[in-house]
Design a protein around this motif. Structure first.
Motif, PDB file in Angstrom:
ATOM      1  N   ARG A 125      30.223  47.469  28.621  1.00 58.20           N
ATOM      2  CA  ARG A 125      30.915  46.314  29.375  1.00 58.20           C
ATOM      3  C   ARG A 125      31.672  45.478  28.634  1.00 58.20           C
ATOM      4  N   ALA A 126      31.362  45.204  27.190  1.00 54.63           N
ATOM      5  CA  ALA A 126      32.215  44.753  26.321  1.00 54.63           C
ATOM      6  C   ALA A 126      33.474  45.236  26.225  1.00 54.63           C
ATOM      7  N   LYS A 127      33.538  46.640  26.260  1.00 53.71           N
ATOM      8  CA  LYS A 127      35.010  47.181  25.932  1.00 53.71           C
ATOM      9  C   LYS A 127      35.800  46.794  27.476  1.00 53.71           C
ATOM     10  N   LEU A 128      35.042  46.577  28.384  1.00 50.06           N
ATOM     11  CA  LEU A 128      36.085  46.231  29.767  1.00 50.06           C
ATOM     12  C   LEU A 128      36.371  44.695  29.610  1.00 50.06           C
ATOM     13  N   LEU A 129      35.319  43.952  29.205  1.00 52.58           N
ATOM     14  CA  LEU A 129      35.748  42.629  29.099  1.00 52.58           C
ATOM     15  C   LEU A 129      36.754  42.357  28.004  1.00 52.58           C
ATOM     16  N   LYS A 130      36.732  43.341  26.822  1.00 53.21           N
ATOM     17  CA  LYS A 130      37.728  42.993  25.757  1.00 53.21           C
ATOM     18  C   LYS A 130      39.306  43.357  26.478  1.00 53.21           C
ATOM     19  N   ALA A 131      39.260  44.530  27.175  1.00 51.67           N
ATOM     20  CA  ALA A 131      40.626  44.863  28.024  1.00 51.67           C
ATOM     21  C   ALA A 131      41.133  43.760  28.953  1.00 51.67           C
ATOM     22  N   ILE A 132      40.307  43.229  29.689  1.00 52.34           N
ATOM     23  CA  ILE A 132      40.383  41.939  30.566  1.00 52.34           C
ATOM     24  C   ILE A 132      40.855  40.713  29.628  1.00 52.34           C
ATOM     25  N   GLY A 133      40.335  40.665  28.637  1.00 51.50           N
ATOM     26  CA  GLY A 133      40.693  39.381  27.850  1.00 51.50           C
ATOM     27  C   GLY A 133      42.009  39.424  27.143  1.00 51.50           C
ATOM     28  N   VAL A 134      42.204  40.763  26.821  1.00 47.28           N
ATOM     29  CA  VAL A 134      43.475  40.955  26.186  1.00 47.28           C
ATOM     30  C   VAL A 134      44.634  40.722  27.195  1.00 47.28           C
ATOM     31  N   GLU A 135      44.376  41.296  28.277  1.00 50.53           N
ATOM     32  CA  GLU A 135      45.546  40.857  29.278  1.00 50.53           C
ATOM     33  C   GLU A 135      45.752  39.468  29.828  1.00 50.53           C
ATOM     34  N   GLN A 136      44.389  39.025  29.915  1.00 44.46           N
ATOM     35  CA  GLN A 136      44.568  37.515  30.012  1.00 44.46           C
ATOM     36  C   GLN A 136      45.471  36.574  29.222  1.00 44.46           C
ATOM     37  N   LEU A 137      45.016  36.765  27.784  1.00 41.02           N
ATOM     38  CA  LEU A 137      45.683  36.243  26.943  1.00 41.02           C
ATOM     39  C   LEU A 137      47.216  36.571  26.865  1.00 41.02           C
ATOM     40  N   GLN A 138      47.517  37.526  26.960  1.00 36.44           N
ATOM     41  CA  GLN A 138      49.014  38.024  27.068  1.00 36.44           C
ATOM     42  C   GLN A 138      49.546  37.286  28.075  1.00 36.44           C
ATOM     43  N   GLU A 139      48.977  37.538  29.384  1.00 35.16           N
ATOM     44  CA  GLU A 139      49.661  36.317  30.353  1.00 35.16           C
ATOM     45  C   GLU A 139      49.561  34.975  30.157  1.00 35.16           C
ATOM     46  N   ALA A 140      48.550  34.737  29.778  1.00 36.23           N
ATOM     47  CA  ALA A 140      48.641  33.034  29.100  1.00 36.23           C
ATOM     48  C   ALA A 140      49.712  32.719  28.227  1.00 36.23           C
ATOM     49  N   GLU A 141      50.031  33.575  27.412  1.00 40.20           N
ATOM     50  CA  GLU A 141      51.156  33.399  26.324  1.00 40.20           C
ATOM     51  C   GLU A 141      52.369  33.333  26.898  1.00 40.20           C
ATOM     52  N   ASP A 142      52.482  33.771  28.300  1.00 42.83           N
ATOM     53  CA  ASP A 142      53.848  33.806  28.622  1.00 42.83           C
ATOM     54  C   ASP A 142      53.920  32.570  29.855  1.00 42.83           C
ATOM     55  N   LEU A 143      53.085  31.808  29.808  1.00 45.61           N
ATOM     56  CA  LEU A 143      53.002  30.826  30.874  1.00 45.61           C
ATOM     57  C   LEU A 143      53.549  29.321  30.250  1.00 45.61           C
ATOM     58  N   PRO A 144      54.100  28.622  30.993  1.00 47.18           N
ATOM     59  CA  PRO A 144      54.451  27.264  30.285  1.00 47.18           C
ATOM     60  C   PRO A 144      53.206  26.694  29.782  1.00 47.18           C
ATOM     61  N   ALA A 145      53.440  25.510  29.060  1.00 49.63           N
ATOM     62  CA  ALA A 145      52.484  25.108  28.179  1.00 49.63           C
ATOM     63  C   ALA A 145      51.717  24.063  29.179  1.00 49.63           C
ATOM     64  N   ASP A 146      52.297  23.710  30.239  1.00 56.07           N
ATOM     65  CA  ASP A 146      51.644  22.586  31.295  1.00 56.07           C
ATOM     66  C   ASP A 146      50.544  23.458  32.015  1.00 56.07           C
ATOM     67  N   VAL A 147      50.786  24.710  32.291  1.00 56.53           N
ATOM     68  CA  VAL A 147      49.673  25.574  33.021  1.00 56.53           C
ATOM     69  C   VAL A 147      49.028  26.350  32.084  1.00 56.53           C
ATOM     70  N   GLY A 148      49.410  26.624  30.836  1.00 56.37           N
ATOM     71  CA  GLY A 148      48.819  27.810  30.017  1.00 56.37           C
ATOM     72  C   GLY A 148      47.451  27.278  29.513  1.00 56.37           C
ATOM     73  N   MET A 149      47.123  26.092  29.397  1.00 53.47           N
ATOM     74  CA  MET A 149      45.806  25.617  28.700  1.00 53.47           C
ATOM     75  C   MET A 149      44.787  26.369  29.337  1.00 53.47           C
ATOM     76  N   ALA A 150      44.737  26.140  30.864  1.00 54.83           N
ATOM     77  CA  ALA A 150      43.603  26.795  31.499  1.00 54.83           C
ATOM     78  C   ALA A 150      43.271  28.468  31.364  1.00 54.83           C
ATOM     79  N   ALA A 151      44.747  29.022  31.515  1.00 53.97           N
ATOM     80  CA  ALA A 151      44.768  30.487  31.297  1.00 53.97           C
ATOM     81  C   ALA A 151      44.181  30.847  29.845  1.00 53.97           C
ATOM     82  N   LEU A 152      44.553  30.019  28.938  1.00 50.28           N
ATOM     83  CA  LEU A 152      44.022  30.384  27.624  1.00 50.28           C
ATOM     84  C   LEU A 152      42.535  30.125  27.289  1.00 50.28           C
ATOM     85  N   ALA A 153      41.965  29.232  28.048  1.00 53.11           N
ATOM     86  CA  ALA A 153      40.580  28.836  28.101  1.00 53.11           C
ATOM     87  C   ALA A 153      39.857  30.066  28.644  1.00 53.11           C
ATOM     88  N   ALA A 154      40.514  30.746  29.910  1.00 52.08           N
ATOM     89  CA  ALA A 154      39.819  31.580  30.536  1.00 52.08           C
ATOM     90  C   ALA A 154      39.755  33.127  29.786  1.00 52.08           C
TER      91      ALA A 154
END
Length: 268
Positions: A188-217
């Motif tokens: 399960r940790a492998k799956l969560l790692k894969a999800i977290g990597v995608e979430q982080l990549q998406e968060a990095e591409d967001l404007p700062a005003d909405v990126g904080m919540a995505a980074l926290a997730a």
């Protein structure tokens, strides 16, 4: 394959299930093999099961003779359409798969679909397999839930390691389908790692005003992966997420300070 053949295969698969004892796939007693595909006295359901079992046995032999992984995948892409209507009939009947050789077809097709990158199609089979507790063929040495999570997570991590992205909708669907099941923490940790990597990549591409919540997730997901398996390899990404969050916080504080300075400071 003609439309008539596709329709016939689907109906025969459904009839095979419907005519079996207790709703399973029609099969001969455990000590006896399925009747020959062309046996005169065999029922249409028995003949359909025998035909699919014969095809399946032939295809397994073909794959075993191929050494190259790439060529195996090519062969599976060629093979899979031959089972599509049989599988559709089994799903339509919604009564399990029974115990004959033909019962291995659906779980094997699920694995082959994952192997060929047809993840959505593979996941379409999973609710049925969980509902009817479909066993994996013994050669896989894992249950269906573990295979689904581990194989798709591995494919995602491989893509991410090569600098590519992986559909987060697929990863989220895997998580939703298996969240209630007991599987090894490392898997399960492998799956969560894969999800977290995608979430982080998406968060990095967001404007700062909405990126904080995505980074926290993203950080939360990666922390959970770390909790389940400390050697899963997410520490650097957690640090990156926290660094980006700190940068956003600092930028916000600076902007507020500058605004206050421009207005002569806060009111006394």
């Amino acid at each position: 394959m003609s439309l008539a053949r596709r329709h016939r295969d689907r109906i025969l698969a459904a009839k095979t299930v419907a005519s079996a004892p207790h709703g399973g796939v029609a099969a001969a007693p455990a000590a006896a093999p399925l009747p020959a595909a062309g046996a005169v006295n065999a029922s249409p359901a028995d003949r359909a099961a025998a035909q699919i079992a014969l095809r399946y046995t032939h295809d397994l032999r073909r794959l075993k003779e191929i050494r190259s992984i790439d060529k195996k995948i090519e062969a599976k892409r060629e093979i899979l359409p031959e089972y599509r209507n049989w599988v559709a009939g089994i799903l339509t009947a919604d009564a399990g798969v029974g115990t004959s050789v033909a019962a291995e077809v659906l779980p094997t097709c699920m694995v082959w679909l994952i192997d060929t990158g047809a993840y959505a199609e593979a996941l379409d089979l999973v609710p049925f397999m969980f509902k009817h507790r479909v066993d994996m063929p013994s050669r896989y040495q894992r249950d269906a839930a573990t295979i689904v999570v581990e194989e798709i997570a591995t494919a995602a991590l491989k893509a991410q390691g090569a600098g590519a992205s992986f559909p987060i909708a697929i990863l989220d669907r895997v998580a939703d389908l298996t969240s209630h099941l007991d599987i090894h923490d490392e898997v399960r940790a492998k799956l969560l790692k894969a999800i977290g990597v995608e979430q982080l990549q998406e968060a990095e591409d967001l404007p700062a005003d909405v990126g904080m919540a995505a980074l926290a997730a993203a950080v939360s997901t990666l922390n959970e992966a770390q909790r389940l398996h400390e050697r899963v390899g997410v520490k650097d990404r957690i640090k990156r997420g926290l660094k980006l969050m700190a940068a956003i916080t600092a930028a916000r504080e600076k902007a507020i300070a500058e605004q206050n300075d421009g207005q002569g400071g806060p009111a006394a």
